[in-house]
Motif scaffolding. Structure first.
Motif, PDB file in Angstrom:
ATOM      1  N   LEU A 233      13.512   1.808  -0.145  1.00 46.10           N
ATOM      2  CA  LEU A 233      12.982   0.284   0.187  1.00 46.10           C
ATOM      3  C   LEU A 233      14.085  -0.304   1.181  1.00 46.10           C
ATOM      4  N   ALA A 234      14.869  -0.295   0.095  1.00 46.48           N
ATOM      5  CA  ALA A 234      16.211  -0.666   0.014  1.00 46.48           C
ATOM      6  C   ALA A 234      16.861  -0.769   1.901  1.00 46.48           C
ATOM      7  N   ILE A 235      17.102   0.598   2.504  1.00 43.82           N
ATOM      8  CA  ILE A 235      17.315   1.041   3.651  1.00 43.82           C
ATOM      9  C   ILE A 235      16.529   0.496   4.374  1.00 43.82           C
ATOM     10  N   GLY A 236      15.155   0.576   4.257  1.00 51.31           N
ATOM     11  CA  GLY A 236      14.485   0.231   5.593  1.00 51.31           C
ATOM     12  C   GLY A 236      14.146  -0.895   5.699  1.00 51.31           C
TER      13      GLY A 236
ATOM     14  N   GLY B  20      10.215  12.370   3.984  1.00 51.54           N
ATOM     15  CA  GLY B  20       8.991  13.003   4.163  1.00 51.54           C
ATOM     16  C   GLY B  20       9.100  14.107   4.418  1.00 51.54           C
ATOM     17  N   LEU B  21       9.823  14.473   5.957  1.00 49.74           N
ATOM     18  CA  LEU B  21      10.429  15.452   6.047  1.00 49.74           C
ATOM     19  C   LEU B  21      11.034  17.385   4.858  1.00 49.74           C
ATOM     20  N   VAL B  22      11.712  16.091   4.358  1.00 50.46           N
ATOM     21  CA  VAL B  22      13.075  16.993   3.378  1.00 50.46           C
ATOM     22  C   VAL B  22      12.127  17.473   2.103  1.00 50.46           C
ATOM     23  N   SER B  23      11.055  16.353   2.015  1.00 54.29           N
ATOM     24  CA  SER B  23      10.168  16.360   0.605  1.00 54.29           C
ATOM     25  C   SER B  23       8.905  17.420   0.986  1.00 54.29           C
ATOM     26  N   CYS B  24       8.768  17.617   2.505  1.00 54.09           N
ATOM     27  CA  CYS B  24       7.727  19.344   3.041  1.00 54.09           C
ATOM     28  C   CYS B  24       8.690  20.344   2.366  1.00 54.09           C
ATOM     29  N   TRP B  25       9.931  20.228   3.301  1.00 55.78           N
ATOM     30  CA  TRP B  25      11.181  21.691   2.601  1.00 55.78           C
ATOM     31  C   TRP B  25      10.710  22.000   1.050  1.00 55.78           C
TER      32      TRP B  25
ATOM     33  N   PRO C 117       3.816   2.285   8.882  1.00 56.08           N
ATOM     34  CA  PRO C 117       2.161   2.684   7.803  1.00 56.08           C
ATOM     35  C   PRO C 117       3.127   4.217   7.662  1.00 56.08           C
ATOM     36  N   LEU C 118       3.197   4.665   8.206  1.00 55.04           N
ATOM     37  CA  LEU C 118       4.204   6.260   7.479  1.00 55.04           C
ATOM     38  C   LEU C 118       4.651   6.257   6.007  1.00 55.04           C
ATOM     39  N   ASN C 119       5.431   5.154   6.315  1.00 54.33           N
ATOM     40  CA  ASN C 119       6.149   5.558   5.076  1.00 54.33           C
ATOM     41  C   ASN C 119       5.209   5.163   3.591  1.00 54.33           C
ATOM     42  N   ALA C 120       3.660   5.562   3.964  1.00 59.79           N
ATOM     43  CA  ALA C 120       2.644   5.940   3.161  1.00 59.79           C
ATOM     44  C   ALA C 120       2.502   7.707   2.651  1.00 59.79           C
ATOM     45  N   LEU C 121       2.448   7.518   3.864  1.00 59.95           N
ATOM     46  CA  LEU C 121       2.475   8.967   4.063  1.00 59.95           C
ATOM     47  C   LEU C 121       4.558   9.778   3.415  1.00 59.95           C
ATOM     48  N   SER C 122       5.313   9.530   3.609  1.00 58.88           N
ATOM     49  CA  SER C 122       6.310   9.921   3.280  1.00 58.88           C
ATOM     50  C   SER C 122       6.534   9.587   1.645  1.00 58.88           C
TER      51      SER C 122
ATOM     52  N   LEU D 224       0.727  -1.210   0.011  1.00 57.39           N
ATOM     53  CA  LEU D 224      -0.064  -0.032   0.189  1.00 57.39           C
ATOM     54  C   LEU D 224       0.806   1.241  -0.545  1.00 57.39           C
ATOM     55  N   PRO D 225       1.951   1.273   0.606  1.00 56.01           N
ATOM     56  CA  PRO D 225       2.885   2.506   0.625  1.00 56.01           C
ATOM     57  C   PRO D 225       3.022   2.903  -0.670  1.00 56.01           C
ATOM     58  N   ILE D 226       4.038   1.496  -1.413  1.00 59.55           N
ATOM     59  CA  ILE D 226       4.513   1.786  -2.236  1.00 59.55           C
ATOM     60  C   ILE D 226       3.125   2.201  -3.846  1.00 59.55           C
ATOM     61  N   THR D 227       2.010   1.738  -3.981  1.00 58.31           N
ATOM     62  CA  THR D 227       1.335   2.019  -4.925  1.00 58.31           C
ATOM     63  C   THR D 227       0.466   3.250  -4.227  1.00 58.31           C
TER      64      THR D 227
END
Length: 390
Positions: free
Chosen positions: A334-337, A362-367, A295-300, A65-68
């Motif tokens: 994903l690999a790092i995870g 996610g924080l970097v993307s918000c920036w 689950p927070l990966n979906a938002l990130s 689900l986070p990937i899709t």
């Protein structure tokens, strides 16, 4: 939610539903191939096959689900950009975060679904799946025996039969039983038959030999440090039986539950009476943090897709480098995870890596979506920001 938000959210939601179900079905099909043999060759009913493989679906959804969410968000926003719809929306005065609102709503919904799956549905389905496996191994062991094949019943019992008669009689049987620590037993028999027993199926053997290797302690008066010797005991029999349902620990009604099938409370506060090894306790703690952070990966990932799609100009024949960069970022994450999860299972002090891998993108993307405040503005970046604001 405005009409424009509903328009974009509907496109995102329909695409997410279709892609997630399609990908989950593909993964389910590939994983269920290993169970088809139980139906075609070993007599397991098709209904049991569907129930058994269906228990794997919640874990598939929790992973994909986070990937899709990333794939759908990136695809829909790039399509809106190439069709000039984003240009019209920006001309109407919509900011970056205003354009990102439908995708953020969908990503938040994905996070909630993933939490429900990770905290409740997946542990329950994994427990049921493992219970099915345990029952097949211990109570339905007869269907696992196949002529001409060394069939493993558990990790420490192997049965071989040269062929099977029409009436079910097995011919040319070899049984290797290593369930007794330090005293493995090998049994050769001319014939045998699967019969029901008080604890599950048994194989009754006829006309054979029982060979057992035992360790003999050194005799009294032997010099200190004398190693024990081994002795081979051979016993011929006309009839003997082996219990296929007895596990190596001598347990028939209980089994050890791994981290995937335990609830969050059991992972963080395991029962001391179980005497769980220290290695497994570390795995339990790492699994608990992965369930909370995953689950927070979906938002990130959704934010990464937005940062990729909204901060660049996508034309029908351009923007491929930015797309490739966004996809590679998620692949690397994903690999790092996976690496961080394995390291955290070995050393709990590395658990912060799990959270850092989830939150930092996610924080970097918000920036980036905010225009990268504080970053030196070069010509290329200035043009990119000019395209992102009306």
């Amino acid at each position: 939610m405005s009409r424009l938000d509903r328009y974009m959210f509907r496109q995102l939601a329909v695409a997410l539903l279709a892609v997630t179900i399609g990908l989950a079905a593909l993964v389910w099909l590939t994983q269920s191939l290993r169970f088809i043999e139980l139906v075609l060759d070993r007599g397991l009913s098709f209904l049991v096959f569907v129930e058994l493989t269906g228990l794997l679906l919640p874990s598939f959804f929790a992973v994909i689900l986070p990937i899709t969410t990333f794939v759908v968000t990136l695809f829909v926003y790039v399509r809106l950009s190439t069709d000039r719809e984003l240009v019209v929306m920006r001309a109407a005065g919509l900011s970056q975060w205003r354009l990102a609102r439908p995708a953020l709503a969908l990503a938040t919904l994905s996070v909630l679904v993933c939490y429900v799956l990770n905290l409740w549905v997946v542990p329950a389905s994994q427990a049921s799946f493992r219970a099915w496996q345990f029952e097949i191994r211990n109570q339905l062991a007869a269907i696992l025996l196949q002529e001409g094949v060394f069939s493993s019943v558990g990790d420490d019992l192997t049965v071989y039969a040269r062929y099977r008669d029409r009436d079910g009689t097995l011919r040319g049987i070899l049984v290797h039983d290593a369930r007794e620590p330090g005293a493995p037993v090998t049994i050769l028999a001319e014939a045998g038959r699967i019969t029901p027993g008080p604890n599950g199926p048994r194989v009754t053997l006829e006309n054979g030999q029982r060979q057992q290797v035992e360790k003999v302690p050194p005799p009294q008066g032997a010099p200190p440090g004398t190693a024990p010797t081994t002795r081979l005991t051979v016993l011929s029999f006309r009839e003997n039986s082996v219990d296929l349902a007895r596990t190596s620990r001598g347990e028939t009604d209980s089994r050890y539950r791994n981290a995937q099938e335990r609830t969050l409370d059991e992972l963080l506060h395991p029962d001391p009476a179980e005497r769980i090894p220290e290695r497994d306790l570390r795995r339990f703690i790492a699994e608990a943090h992965q369930r909370l952070a995953g689950p927070l990966n979906a938002l990130s990932f959704g934010l990464v897709a937005l940062a990729t799609a909204l901060t660049g100009q996508f034309r029908r024949h351009g923007g491929s480098l930015r797309l490739f960069t966004g996809i590679m970022v998620v692949v690397v994450l994903l690999a790092i995870g996976l690496t961080a999860g394995n390291l955290a299972a070995r050393d709990p002090r590395l658990i912060p890596l799990v959270w850092l891998n989830v939150l930092a993108p996610g924080l970097v993307s918000c920036w980036v979506l905010s225009g990268m405040p504080g970053w030196p503005q070069g010509g290329l970046l200035r043009r990119s920001r000019g395209a992102a604001t009306p």
